[in-house]
Design an enzyme around this catalytic site. Structure first.
Site, short mmCIF file in Angstrom:
data_model
loop_
_atom_site.label_atom_id
_atom_site.label_comp_id
_atom_site.label_asym_id
_atom_site.label_seq_id
_atom_site.Cartn_x
_atom_site.Cartn_y
_atom_site.Cartn_z
N ALA A 291 25.87 33.58 109.63
CA ALA A 291 26.86 34.34 110.40
C ALA A 291 28.14 34.52 109.58
O ALA A 291 29.23 34.16 110.01
CB ALA A 291 27.12 33.69 111.76
N HIS A 292 27.93 35.01 108.39
CA HIS A 292 29.05 35.35 107.52
C HIS A 292 28.56 36.32 106.44
O HIS A 292 27.35 36.54 106.30
CB HIS A 292 29.67 34.09 106.89
N ALA A 293 29.51 36.89 105.71
CA ALA A 293 29.20 37.71 104.54
C ALA A 293 30.07 37.22 103.39
O ALA A 293 31.07 36.53 103.61
CB ALA A 293 29.47 39.18 104.82
#
Ligand code: TYD
Length: 136
Positions: free
Chosen positions: A51-53
């Site tokens: 749940a990140h980039a």
């Protein structure tokens, strides 16, 4: 579109009467130098990881044991993969929002990363990530 750069990489393995040996070499099997390794284990079945980039970081994700799902989004297009083979890696370029879920019991997710850990390289808020994609 960054999602077009996502690819499955089949890792070489050596098989003999004793068992199997899988190999990953930076700039040979993955298109970057490997600066860091981390791994996710004892992940709860209903947990979501990731749940990140990343702004710059590239990664190779391998299901060293068990299986899990990787859901990807470059801000325009989405793709999802089930990883369940320890000789297959999923290459992620920069600027891909990723969520890892549906971990099987005893799954181990090995991550090979192009950079050392740097919290400033993360988009942890999806709206911020989308704004950054639009600004490009
Ligand atoms: P987090 O980014 O939430 O893991 P996930 O890959 O599931 O998104 O990381 C959990 C914690 O671990 C967070 O406080 C950052 C820290 N961390 C490090 O200190 N070094 C690392 O190499 C990584 C990947 C995370």
């Amino acid at each position: 579109m960054m999602i077009e750069q996502v690819k499955i990489i089949h890792l070489p393995k050596m098989i003999d009467s004793r068992g199997k040996l899988g190999i990953v070499e930076g700039k040979i099997n993955v298109p970057f130098d490997i600066r860091r390794i981390y791994y996710l284990y004892d992940v709860l079945a209903d947990a979501t990881r990731g749940a990140h980039a990343h702004k710059q970081l590239q990664q190779l994700i391998v299901a060293i044991a068990g299986s899990f799902e990787v859901v990807l989004d470059d801000g325009v297009n989405k793709k999802s993969f089930t990883l369940n083979k320890n000789c297959v890696g999923l290459y992620l370029p920069k600027m891909i929002w990723r969520e890892l879920k549906n971990f099987s019991t005893n799954a181990v997710c090995l991550v090979l990363a192009s950079e050392h850990y740097d919290e400033d390289d993360y988009y942890r808020n999806y709206e911020d990530f989308i704004e950054a994609v639009k600004a490009q």
